[in-house]
Scaffold this motif. Structure first.
Motif, PDB file in Angstrom:
ATOM      1  N   GLN A   9       0.823  -1.200   0.000  1.00 38.85           N
ATOM      2  CA  GLN A   9       0.000   0.000   0.000  1.00 38.85           C
ATOM      3  C   GLN A   9       0.863   1.258   0.000  1.00 38.85           C
ATOM      4  O   GLN A   9       0.566   2.218  -0.690  1.00 38.85           O
ATOM      5  N   ALA A  10       1.940   1.247   0.771  1.00 38.79           N
ATOM      6  CA  ALA A  10       2.832   2.410   0.811  1.00 38.79           C
ATOM      7  C   ALA A  10       3.455   2.646  -0.556  1.00 38.79           C
ATOM      8  O   ALA A  10       3.541   3.769  -1.031  1.00 38.79           O
ATOM      9  N   ASN A  11       3.887   1.583  -1.209  1.00 38.25           N
ATOM     10  CA  ASN A  11       4.492   1.736  -2.525  1.00 38.25           C
ATOM     11  C   ASN A  11       3.466   2.086  -3.591  1.00 38.25           C
ATOM     12  O   ASN A  11       3.765   2.800  -4.531  1.00 38.25           O
ATOM     13  N   ALA A  15       3.887   8.063  -6.442  1.00 41.95           N
ATOM     14  CA  ALA A  15       3.714   8.399  -7.846  1.00 41.95           C
ATOM     15  C   ALA A  15       4.917   7.931  -8.649  1.00 41.95           C
ATOM     16  O   ALA A  15       6.024   7.816  -8.123  1.00 41.95           O
ATOM     17  N   THR A  16       4.697   7.678  -9.919  1.00 44.25           N
ATOM     18  CA  THR A  16       5.779   7.299 -10.808  1.00 44.25           C
ATOM     19  C   THR A  16       6.328   8.543 -11.478  1.00 44.25           C
ATOM     20  O   THR A  16       5.586   9.275 -12.149  1.00 44.25           O
ATOM     21  N   TRP A  17       7.606   8.782 -11.286  1.00 47.17           N
ATOM     22  CA  TRP A  17       8.268   9.925 -11.898  1.00 47.17           C
ATOM     23  C   TRP A  17       9.112   9.437 -13.064  1.00 47.17           C
ATOM     24  O   TRP A  17       9.978   8.582 -12.901  1.00 47.17           O
ATOM     25  N   LEU A  18       8.859   9.971 -14.233  1.00 49.77           N
ATOM     26  CA  LEU A  18       9.650   9.651 -15.411  1.00 49.77           C
ATOM     27  C   LEU A  18      10.822  10.623 -15.501  1.00 49.77           C
ATOM     28  O   LEU A  18      10.819  11.674 -14.856  1.00 49.77           O
ATOM     29  N   THR A  19      11.795  10.303 -16.335  1.00 52.86           N
ATOM     30  CA  THR A  19      12.904  11.218 -16.596  1.00 52.86           C
ATOM     31  C   THR A  19      13.031  11.521 -18.082  1.00 52.86           C
ATOM     32  O   THR A  19      13.909  12.267 -18.488  1.00 52.86           O
ATOM     33  N   ASP A  20      12.129  10.980 -18.883  1.00 57.13           N
ATOM     34  CA  ASP A  20      12.174  11.106 -20.336  1.00 57.13           C
ATOM     35  C   ASP A  20      10.958  11.913 -20.802  1.00 57.13           C
ATOM     36  O   ASP A  20       9.831  11.399 -20.793  1.00 57.13           O
ATOM     37  N   LEU A  56       4.371  17.241  -3.209  1.00 54.42           N
ATOM     38  CA  LEU A  56       4.454  16.188  -4.223  1.00 54.42           C
ATOM     39  C   LEU A  56       4.372  14.772  -3.660  1.00 54.42           C
ATOM     40  O   LEU A  56       3.857  13.868  -4.324  1.00 54.42           O
ATOM     41  N   ASN A  57       4.854  14.561  -2.445  1.00 56.91           N
ATOM     42  CA  ASN A  57       4.811  13.227  -1.848  1.00 56.91           C
ATOM     43  C   ASN A  57       3.586  12.975  -0.980  1.00 56.91           C
ATOM     44  O   ASN A  57       3.493  11.920  -0.348  1.00 56.91           O
ATOM     45  N   TYR A  64      -4.378  12.811  -6.982  1.00 54.61           N
ATOM     46  CA  TYR A  64      -4.706  13.728  -8.074  1.00 54.61           C
ATOM     47  C   TYR A  64      -3.828  13.442  -9.298  1.00 54.61           C
ATOM     48  O   TYR A  64      -4.318  13.353 -10.419  1.00 54.61           O
ATOM     49  N   ALA A  65      -2.535  13.298  -9.066  1.00 58.38           N
ATOM     50  CA  ALA A  65      -1.590  13.083 -10.162  1.00 58.38           C
ATOM     51  C   ALA A  65      -1.907  11.798 -10.927  1.00 58.38           C
ATOM     52  O   ALA A  65      -1.818  11.766 -12.157  1.00 58.38           O
ATOM     53  N   ALA A  66      -2.282  10.755 -10.217  1.00 55.72           N
ATOM     54  CA  ALA A  66      -2.574   9.473 -10.873  1.00 55.72           C
ATOM     55  C   ALA A  66      -3.665   9.619 -11.940  1.00 55.72           C
ATOM     56  O   ALA A  66      -3.624   8.949 -12.967  1.00 55.72           O
ATOM     57  N   LYS A  67      -4.593  10.528 -11.717  1.00 52.82           N
ATOM     58  CA  LYS A  67      -5.711  10.715 -12.654  1.00 52.82           C
ATOM     59  C   LYS A  67      -5.483  11.829 -13.667  1.00 52.82           C
ATOM     60  O   LYS A  67      -6.131  11.857 -14.711  1.00 52.82           O
ATOM     61  N   ASN A  68      -4.569  12.771 -13.375  1.00 58.53           N
ATOM     62  CA  ASN A  68      -4.498  13.991 -14.173  1.00 58.53           C
ATOM     63  C   ASN A  68      -3.142  14.370 -14.742  1.00 58.53           C
ATOM     64  O   ASN A  68      -3.075  15.223 -15.624  1.00 58.53           O
TER      65      ASN A  68
END
Length: 140
Positions: A9-11, A15-20, A56-57, A64-68
């Motif tokens: 659940q914690a993981n 959020a997933t942060w890309l670098t590309d 951000l964390n 919000y970020a997961a959906k938008n």
């Protein structure tokens, strides 16, 4: 078993942060999301570290970020290892978006057009930042 569930659940909340950026733009277009570029000095910039912790964390922002939002970290660390390719790509993005200080958060629409920007730390926590992102999305 409970520890494994708590760990999952914690993981899952992170959020997933890309670098590309090109990959992020492709994803944003297919998922009809905006792109958030976080120009940061993740291991030395106090305001960057504070914004990441305070906004951000947080579970509220990550939900919000997961959906938008498709998230892209453009990092300029002093001590963390990065590949030469990533350093080159990040330097090019810093130049392209005329970044002069950290943190700088740049918001792009699905087509890669800049629709908003925040330079420096902003008070108000995740709710205020989410409202700002929604305003950028709406074109105001």
């Amino acid at each position: 078993m409970l520890a494994a569930t708590v760990f999952w659940q914690a993981n899952a909340a992170e959020a997933t942060w890309l670098t590309d950026l090109p990959q992020a733009q492709t994803q944003a277009k297919s998922e009809k999301k905006i792109v958030l570029l976080d120009f940061t000095g993740s291991d030395w910039c106090g305001w960057c570290i504070k914004f990441k912790k305070d906004v951000l964390n947080t579970p509220e922002f990550q939900k919000y970020a997961a959906k938008n939002v498709v998230l892209v970290e453009v990092d300029f660390p002093n001590h963390k290892e990065q590949s030469a390719d990533l350093k080159t790509a990040n330097a090019a993005l810093k130049s392209r978006f005329a970044i002069r200080g950290f943190p700088s958060l740049v918001v792009l629409d699905q087509n890669g057009k800049e629709i908003g920007r925040q330079v420096g730390y902003a008070e108000g926590g995740p709710s205020a930042f989410i409202a700002k992102l929604d305003k950028f999305k709406a074109g105001n």
